[in-house]
Scaffold this active site. Structure first.
Site, PDB file in Angstrom:
ATOM      1  N   HIS A 175       0.856  -1.196   0.101  1.00 30.85           N
ATOM      2  CA  HIS A 175       0.039   0.094  -0.007  1.00 30.85           C
ATOM      3  C   HIS A 175       0.847   1.019  -0.117  1.00 30.85           C
ATOM      4  O   HIS A 175       2.024   1.108   0.555  1.00 30.85           O
ATOM      5  CB  HIS A 175      -0.965   0.070   1.025  1.00 30.85           C
ATOM      6  CG  HIS A 175      -2.006   1.042   1.026  1.00 30.85           C
ATOM      7  ND1 HIS A 175      -1.564   2.519   1.632  1.00 30.85           N
ATOM      8  CD2 HIS A 175      -3.410   1.114   0.721  1.00 30.85           C
ATOM      9  CE1 HIS A 175      -2.827   3.002   1.334  1.00 30.85           C
ATOM     10  NE2 HIS A 175      -3.755   2.211   1.007  1.00 30.85           N
TER      11      HIS A 175
ATOM     12  N   GLU B 249      -3.811   2.876  -7.075  1.00 30.12           N
ATOM     13  CA  GLU B 249      -4.245   4.198  -6.356  1.00 30.12           C
ATOM     14  C   GLU B 249      -3.152   5.239  -6.376  1.00 30.12           C
ATOM     15  O   GLU B 249      -2.129   5.152  -6.075  1.00 30.12           O
ATOM     16  CB  GLU B 249      -4.339   3.906  -4.751  1.00 30.12           C
ATOM     17  CG  GLU B 249      -5.064   2.538  -4.506  1.00 30.12           C
ATOM     18  CD  GLU B 249      -5.548   2.503  -2.994  1.00 30.12           C
ATOM     19  OE1 GLU B 249      -6.426   2.339  -2.730  1.00 30.12           O
ATOM     20  OE2 GLU B 249      -4.616   2.857  -2.236  1.00 30.12           O
TER      21      GLU B 249
HETATM   22  O1  G3P Z   1      -6.704   1.284   0.430  1.00 30.83           O
HETATM   23  C1  G3P Z   1      -7.581   2.179  -0.130  1.00 30.83           C
HETATM   24  C2  G3P Z   1      -7.272   3.655   0.122  1.00 30.83           C
HETATM   25  O2  G3P Z   1      -5.756   3.842   0.271  1.00 30.83           O
HETATM   26  C3  G3P Z   1      -7.947   4.613  -0.369  1.00 30.83           C
HETATM   27  O3  G3P Z   1      -8.326   5.597   0.760  1.00 30.83           O
HETATM   28  O4  G3P Z   1      -9.568   7.188   1.925  1.00 30.83           O
HETATM   29  O5  G3P Z   1      -9.002   7.784  -0.431  1.00 30.83           O
HETATM   30  O6  G3P Z   1     -10.720   5.913   0.188  1.00 30.83           O
HETATM   31  P1  G3P Z   1      -9.577   6.717   0.509  1.00 30.83           P
END
Ligand code: G3P
Length: 219
Positions: free
Chosen positions: A93, A141
């Site tokens: 992550h 992400e």
């Molecule tokens: O692993 C999911 C995360 O990093 C996304 O975070 O708070 O943007 O939904 P968020």
């Protein structure tokens, strides 16, 4: 067609750790049962056992270390999370990045124990590099959108389409996306662009009414 996979990452928010993690996991299970959606939770290591004891949706660790059992004080081993009831693990992550050697070994060790591996990548090209390590899922992400209110689907749709090409089409690995996802529109757009599911954290973990927030964003 498979149902979209929705992973709620509990991170280390006070509202989604300890007793609150158990409460939130029960909410996720309730919504999963009532809607028939595929909802999974990724939780901090100490919360895996109390949660997996009381819910039957898949519980993943947020991270594992690649070491073998033995002299590794303080490490979280694949064997440990499996024994605690985890069915899989997130790896790499953005908030817990790993070098290639460590990541490859973590995937190998977790897979050997039949733990589902969901490996995060910050860009499509990093995702392709990781695809060669053969995890079960890759979750792309963009770090700058994590925890914010603008979703990857809205701000960076081309990251999703590029990842679909590199991860799904080229390597035949399921693709998840995340960062800033807060609404049904964000989820639907990610799926329309070709993702197999989403990772969500703050939209649920920090919501005043997490049950309603979760129901509101299901596709
Ligand atoms: O692993 C999911 C995360 O990093 C996304 O975070 O708070 O943007 O939904 P968020």
């Amino acid at each position: 067609m498979h149902k979209p996979i929705i992973i709620i990452n509990f991170k280390t928010y006070p509202s989604s750790t300890g007793i609150n993690a158990v409460r939130l996991a029960k909410i996720c299970e309730k919504v999963a049962f009532e809607t028939g959606e595929d909802i999974r939770v990724a939780v901090a290591a100490p919360d895996i056992h109390p949660i997996s004891w009381v819910v039957s949706i898949p519980v993943y660790a947020e991270h594992v270390d690649p070491y073998p059992p033995g002299r590794h004080t303080g490490s979280v081993l694949p064997e440990t999370v499996k024994a605690a009831g985890a069915a899989g693990t997130l790896l790499n992550h953005s908030e817990h990045r790993l070098g290639n050697k460590e990541l490859e070994e973590s995937i190998r060790r977790a897979s050997k124990l039949s733990l589902v591996t969901v490996v995060c990548a910050d860009t499509p090209s990093r995702a392709e590099e990781i695809a060669n390590m053969k995890p079960d899922f890759i979750a792309v992400e963009p770090p700058e959108l994590i925890g914010g209110d603008i979703s990857v689907s809205k701000a960076e749709p081309e990251i999703i389409t590029r990842s679909v090409e590199l991860v799904k089409h080229k390597h035949n690995i399921s693709l998840l996306v995340g960062a800033g996802i807060k609404s049904r529109e964000d989820v639907v757009k990610a799926l329309e662009l070709g993702a197999d599911g989403v990772l969500i954290a703050s939209g649920i973990d920090k919501a005043e009414d997490p049950e309603q927030a979760l129901r509101d964003l299901l596709p």
